[in-house]
Design a protein around this motif. Structure first.
Motif, PDB file in Angstrom:
ATOM      1  N   ARG A  99       0.808  -1.225   0.000  1.00  0.00           N
ATOM      2  CA  ARG A  99       0.000   0.000   0.000  1.00  0.00           C
ATOM      3  C   ARG A  99       0.842   1.277   0.000  1.00  0.00           C
ATOM      4  O   ARG A  99       0.549   2.218  -0.722  1.00  0.00           O
ATOM      5  N   ARG A 100       1.889   1.328   0.781  1.00  0.00           N
ATOM      6  CA  ARG A 100       2.702   2.553   0.868  1.00  0.00           C
ATOM      7  C   ARG A 100       3.383   2.892  -0.448  1.00  0.00           C
ATOM      8  O   ARG A 100       3.477   4.041  -0.829  1.00  0.00           O
ATOM      9  N   SER A 101       3.844   1.869  -1.151  1.00  0.00           N
ATOM     10  CA  SER A 101       4.630   2.135  -2.361  1.00  0.00           C
ATOM     11  C   SER A 101       3.794   2.223  -3.633  1.00  0.00           C
ATOM     12  O   SER A 101       4.263   2.753  -4.634  1.00  0.00           O
ATOM     13  N   CYS A 102       2.562   1.719  -3.604  1.00  0.00           N
ATOM     14  CA  CYS A 102       1.813   1.679  -4.872  1.00  0.00           C
ATOM     15  C   CYS A 102       0.377   2.170  -4.779  1.00  0.00           C
ATOM     16  O   CYS A 102      -0.323   2.177  -5.784  1.00  0.00           O
ATOM     17  N   GLY A 103      -0.081   2.591  -3.623  1.00  0.00           N
ATOM     18  CA  GLY A 103      -1.483   2.970  -3.449  1.00  0.00           C
ATOM     19  C   GLY A 103      -1.964   4.057  -4.386  1.00  0.00           C
ATOM     20  O   GLY A 103      -3.122   4.082  -4.783  1.00  0.00           O
ATOM     21  N   GLU A 104      -1.060   4.964  -4.761  1.00  0.00           N
ATOM     22  CA  GLU A 104      -1.456   6.064  -5.643  1.00  0.00           C
ATOM     23  C   GLU A 104      -1.170   5.775  -7.109  1.00  0.00           C
ATOM     24  O   GLU A 104      -1.457   6.605  -7.962  1.00  0.00           O
ATOM     25  N   GLU A 105      -0.592   4.610  -7.411  1.00  0.00           N
ATOM     26  CA  GLU A 105      -0.401   4.231  -8.815  1.00  0.00           C
ATOM     27  C   GLU A 105      -1.765   4.048  -9.472  1.00  0.00           C
ATOM     28  O   GLU A 105      -2.762   3.797  -8.805  1.00  0.00           O
ATOM     29  N   ILE A 106      -1.784   4.134 -10.778  1.00  0.00           N
ATOM     30  CA  ILE A 106      -3.022   4.059 -11.540  1.00  0.00           C
ATOM     31  C   ILE A 106      -3.208   2.665 -12.133  1.00  0.00           C
ATOM     32  O   ILE A 106      -2.276   2.084 -12.681  1.00  0.00           O
ATOM     33  N   ALA A 107      -4.421   2.149 -11.999  1.00  0.00           N
ATOM     34  CA  ALA A 107      -4.814   0.913 -12.676  1.00  0.00           C
ATOM     35  C   ALA A 107      -5.774   1.298 -13.798  1.00  0.00           C
ATOM     36  O   ALA A 107      -6.578   2.223 -13.648  1.00  0.00           O
ATOM     37  N   SER A 108      -5.691   0.603 -14.909  1.00  0.00           N
ATOM     38  CA  SER A 108      -6.524   0.887 -16.073  1.00  0.00           C
ATOM     39  C   SER A 108      -7.253  -0.391 -16.484  1.00  0.00           C
ATOM     40  O   SER A 108      -6.642  -1.458 -16.590  1.00  0.00           O
ATOM     41  N   ILE A 109      -8.559  -0.276 -16.715  1.00  0.00           N
ATOM     42  CA  ILE A 109      -9.377  -1.425 -17.115  1.00  0.00           C
ATOM     43  C   ILE A 109     -10.052  -1.118 -18.448  1.00  0.00           C
ATOM     44  O   ILE A 109     -10.739  -0.116 -18.593  1.00  0.00           O
ATOM     45  N   ASP A 110      -9.835  -1.998 -19.405  1.00  0.00           N
ATOM     46  CA  ASP A 110     -10.536  -1.958 -20.686  1.00  0.00           C
ATOM     47  C   ASP A 110     -11.564  -3.081 -20.608  1.00  0.00           C
ATOM     48  O   ASP A 110     -11.226  -4.254 -20.701  1.00  0.00           O
ATOM     49  N   LEU A 111     -12.817  -2.720 -20.367  1.00  0.00           N
ATOM     50  CA  LEU A 111     -13.870  -3.685 -20.048  1.00  0.00           C
ATOM     51  C   LEU A 111     -14.864  -3.820 -21.193  1.00  0.00           C
ATOM     52  O   LEU A 111     -15.391  -2.820 -21.685  1.00  0.00           O
ATOM     53  N   GLU A 112     -15.101  -5.056 -21.618  1.00  0.00           N
ATOM     54  CA  GLU A 112     -16.137  -5.350 -22.615  1.00  0.00           C
ATOM     55  C   GLU A 112     -17.208  -6.190 -21.939  1.00  0.00           C
ATOM     56  O   GLU A 112     -16.923  -7.229 -21.350  1.00  0.00           O
ATOM     57  N   ILE A 113     -18.444  -5.712 -22.028  1.00  0.00           N
ATOM     58  CA  ILE A 113     -19.572  -6.374 -21.385  1.00  0.00           C
ATOM     59  C   ILE A 113     -20.580  -6.776 -22.453  1.00  0.00           C
ATOM     60  O   ILE A 113     -21.027  -5.931 -23.231  1.00  0.00           O
ATOM     61  N   GLN A 114     -20.963  -8.030 -22.452  1.00  0.00           N
ATOM     62  CA  GLN A 114     -22.045  -8.475 -23.330  1.00  0.00           C
ATOM     63  C   GLN A 114     -23.308  -8.548 -22.489  1.00  0.00           C
ATOM     64  O   GLN A 114     -23.333  -9.237 -21.471  1.00  0.00           O
ATOM     65  N   THR A 115     -24.331  -7.793 -22.889  1.00  0.00           N
ATOM     66  CA  THR A 115     -25.575  -7.774 -22.113  1.00  0.00           C
ATOM     67  C   THR A 115     -26.622  -8.671 -22.748  1.00  0.00           C
ATOM     68  O   THR A 115     -26.676  -8.831 -23.960  1.00  0.00           O
ATOM     69  N   TYR A 116     -27.416  -9.241 -21.874  1.00  0.00           N
ATOM     70  CA  TYR A 116     -28.550 -10.085 -22.256  1.00  0.00           C
ATOM     71  C   TYR A 116     -29.735  -9.651 -21.406  1.00  0.00           C
ATOM     72  O   TYR A 116     -30.104 -10.324 -20.448  1.00  0.00           O
TER      73      TYR A 116
END
Length: 130
Positions: A99-116
């Motif tokens: 947490r101390r070393s990476c808590g402010e790093e950014i995560a990126s999600i490319d999300l594809e959702i198939q809806t029904y």
């Protein structure tokens, strides 16, 4: 396009692609997810839905809120793929451990959702006849 994605993956170590399915109506789901991600302090970079019910969203967030983001995706009615669950679990565990070393790093999600989407009228008729 590949060069752009390769550069993004190198600058953001937690740049992930995920797939999910949902029975929610696409327009409503996009609104719900957008509000939920923003509510966690994330940023929605792009979003959209097509006529076949496929939703694409690209969003980012600080790693310190990864459990919150994971929770709101599930609460919104998404069923992530097995690999999506595994990747989110890895992200959350790694963030918790560092947490101390990476808590402010950014995560990126490319999300594809198939809806029904479920037709409420049909499901109501089904339960009445049962």
């Amino acid at each position: 396009m590949l060069a752009k994605n390769a550069g993004q993956s190198m600058s953001i170590p937690w740049a992930m692609q995920m797939n999910a399915v949902s029975v929610e109506e696409p327009g409503r789901l996009v609104q719900t997810l957008t509000g939920a991600i923003l509510g966690c302090g994330g940023w929605v970079l792009s979003r959209g839905a097509n006529d076949t019910g496929t939703i694409n969203m690209l969003f980012e967030f600080e790693r310190q809120v990864c459990v919150d983001v994971y929770s709101v995706l599930i609460a919104a009615g998404l069923e992530l793929s097995q690999s999506g669950h595994i990747r989110f679990t890895e992200l959350c565990q790694c963030t918790r451990s560092n947490r101390r070393s990476c808590g402010e790093e950014i995560a990126s999600i490319d999300l594809e959702i198939q809806t029904y989407p479920v037709d409420v009228g049909r499901s109501h008729q089904f339960f009445e006849s049962a």
